[in-house]
Design an enzyme around this catalytic site. Structure first.
Site, PDB file in Angstrom:
ATOM      1  N   SER A  63       0.905  -1.383   0.308  1.00  0.00           N
ATOM      2  CA  SER A  63      -0.189  -0.153   0.108  1.00  0.00           C
ATOM      3  C   SER A  63       0.833   1.293  -0.133  1.00  0.00           C
ATOM      4  O   SER A  63       0.373   2.503  -0.396  1.00  0.00           O
ATOM      5  CB  SER A  63      -1.186  -0.095   1.026  1.00  0.00           C
ATOM      6  N   LYS A  66       0.647   3.518  -3.147  1.00  0.00           N
ATOM      7  CA  LYS A  66      -0.501   3.858  -3.389  1.00  0.00           C
ATOM      8  C   LYS A  66       0.053   5.912  -3.181  1.00  0.00           C
ATOM      9  O   LYS A  66      -1.154   6.133  -3.468  1.00  0.00           O
ATOM     10  CB  LYS A  66      -1.796   4.102  -2.262  1.00  0.00           C
ATOM     11  N   TYR A 190      -3.391  -2.759  -9.899  1.00  0.00           N
ATOM     12  CA  TYR A 190      -3.276  -2.158  -8.603  1.00  0.00           C
ATOM     13  C   TYR A 190      -2.277  -3.225  -7.588  1.00  0.00           C
ATOM     14  O   TYR A 190      -1.686  -2.802  -7.187  1.00  0.00           O
ATOM     15  CB  TYR A 190      -4.892  -2.293  -8.082  1.00  0.00           C
ATOM     16  N   TYR A 242      -4.316   3.379   8.108  1.00  0.00           N
ATOM     17  CA  TYR A 242      -6.539   3.324   8.630  1.00  0.00           C
ATOM     18  C   TYR A 242      -6.228   3.626   9.631  1.00  0.00           C
ATOM     19  O   TYR A 242      -6.480   4.728   9.848  1.00  0.00           O
ATOM     20  CB  TYR A 242      -6.061   2.381   8.012  1.00  0.00           C
ATOM     21  N   VAL A 260       0.761  -3.592   3.589  1.00  0.00           N
ATOM     22  CA  VAL A 260       1.383  -5.239   4.855  1.00  0.00           C
ATOM     23  C   VAL A 260       2.486  -5.897   4.350  1.00  0.00           C
ATOM     24  O   VAL A 260       2.541  -6.894   4.936  1.00  0.00           O
ATOM     25  CB  VAL A 260      -0.174  -5.910   4.214  1.00  0.00           C
TER      26      VAL A 260
HETATM   27  N1  GLN Z   1      -2.271  -5.186  -1.802  1.00  0.00           N
HETATM   28  C1  GLN Z   1      -2.959  -5.209  -0.564  1.00  0.00           C
HETATM   29  C2  GLN Z   1      -3.932  -5.481  -0.640  1.00  0.00           C
HETATM   30  O1  GLN Z   1      -5.225  -4.866  -2.006  1.00  0.00           O
HETATM   31  C3  GLN Z   1      -2.223  -3.890  -0.031  1.00  0.00           C
HETATM   32  C4  GLN Z   1      -3.099  -3.388   1.518  1.00  0.00           C
HETATM   33  C5  GLN Z   1      -2.186  -2.836   2.414  1.00  0.00           C
HETATM   34  O2  GLN Z   1      -0.605  -3.095   2.179  1.00  0.00           O
HETATM   35  N2  GLN Z   1      -2.736  -2.806   2.981  1.00  0.00           N
HETATM   36  O3  GLN Z   1      -4.807  -6.056   0.367  1.00  0.00           O
END
Ligand code: GLN
Length: 308
Positions: A63, A66, A190, A242, A260
């Site tokens: 993420s 992003k 994505y 988050y 993650v």
């Molecule tokens: N690719 C992961 C997902 O969509 C990214 C989520 C994350 O890093 N929080 O679940």
């Protein structure tokens, strides 16, 4: 301030805690990572890099991507981005769907999965998925000033096969008319953006424009305007972790974005770009030791945006 001594101290202090947290196992390729790893790299706006631990080991940025995709989308669509995605913290998990129905398919912010999927749809406009992924990879090589960066195809495929929740989010938003391209195309982009592999050193270089008024001081490349850099930092502060964003601001006090894969990019405006990585995650899906390390760093350096 002796930043090398600070990163060395952090690695030493965290040594007994290596392995804390839980590795993300909903993406099978990530479940295989050895949790007992920790790396940290700081690149200052003067151009010095200080590193310790597993700072040269590549990990999946997930993420954290992003932030870079939002930068690209703002370059393409400008303020129009905000017609399709909000700027408010969600208070919900990164992959939550609950708010989307109430809010008519407009995600709360660009850093939860739903918002990032809309952003990927914007970057895809006018391109085939392969070209959009290419544009992202070229952009990442440019901001990091490193031609060796690459996407881990195995991680992308692994998520493509098991990303049920992301397919649900994307289909739901397509139903609301907030995705303009086929769901498979948008998620192809994505999953590939998330699967970029970077080390802490490389990530600290890539994030440096956010610490230096939109320009990478190492290369002189102007990436965004100072105002846009400030705004991206504001979003990272409010939404980058988050439903753990408030806690991160409370303990660390710097704009940050987690993934993650266990990485976190933090920005000390006017001072440095910082990358930490440790695969074990806390309950809200942010690197457990990475968060602890950044709190130690903020305490030792006094680099909080809320005062020293
Ligand atoms: N690719 C992961 C997902 O969509 C990214 C989520 C994350 O890093 N929080 O679940």
């Amino acid at each position: 301030m002796d930043l090398q001594a600070i990163v060395d101290d952090i690695v030493r202090e965290l040594e007994p805690r290596l392995g804390e947290g839980k590795v993300a196992d909903y993406i099978p390729e990530l479940a295989r990572i050895d949790p007992k790893q920790f790396g940290i790299a700081i690149t200052t706006v003067e151009g010095q890099t200080y590193k310790a631990g597993d700072a040269e080991t590549s990990f999946s940025i997930q993420s954290i991507s992003k932030v870079f995709m939002l930068t690209l989308a703002l370059g393409k669509a400008g303020e129009g981005v905000w017609n399709r995605v909000g700027r408010e913290p969600s208070g919900s998990a990164f992959n939550s769907i609950v708010q989307l129905e109430h809010e008519h398919g407009i995600p709360r912010n660009p850093f939860i999965n739903a918002g990032a999927i809309v952003v990927a749809d914007m970057v895809l406009a006018g391109h085939a998925p392969r070209e959009a992924i290419g544009e992202y990879l070229r952009f990442m090589r440019y901001v990091a000033d490193d031609e060796t960066l690459s996407i881990d195809e195995k991680v992308a495929q692994s998520e493509q096969k098991t990303g049920y929740r992301n397919f649900a989010l994307a289909n739901f938003m397509r139903g609301f008319g907030n995705l303009h391209h086929p769901v498979e195309h948008v998620l192809g982009v994505y999953f590939h953006q998330c699967a970029l592999a970077l080390s802490c050193v490389q990530l600290s270089h890539a994030g440096l424009y956010l610490a230096h008024r939109g320009t990478n001081p190492l290369t002189g490349f102007s990436v965004v305007s100072p105002k846009r850099a400030r705004r991206i930092n504001a979003l990272m502060m409010m939404c980058g972790h988050y439903d753990g964003s408030g806690d991160f601001a409370f303990h660390v006090g710097l704009p940050g974005k987690s993934g993650v894969g266990g990485g976190i990019l933090a920005v000390a405006p006017g001072k440095a770009s910082i990358a930490v990585w440790s695969p074990g995650l806390n309950k809200v899906g942010n690197s457990a030791l990475g968060s602890v390390a950044l709190e130690m760093l903020a305490t030792k350096t006094g680099w909080s945006v809320f005062g020293t």
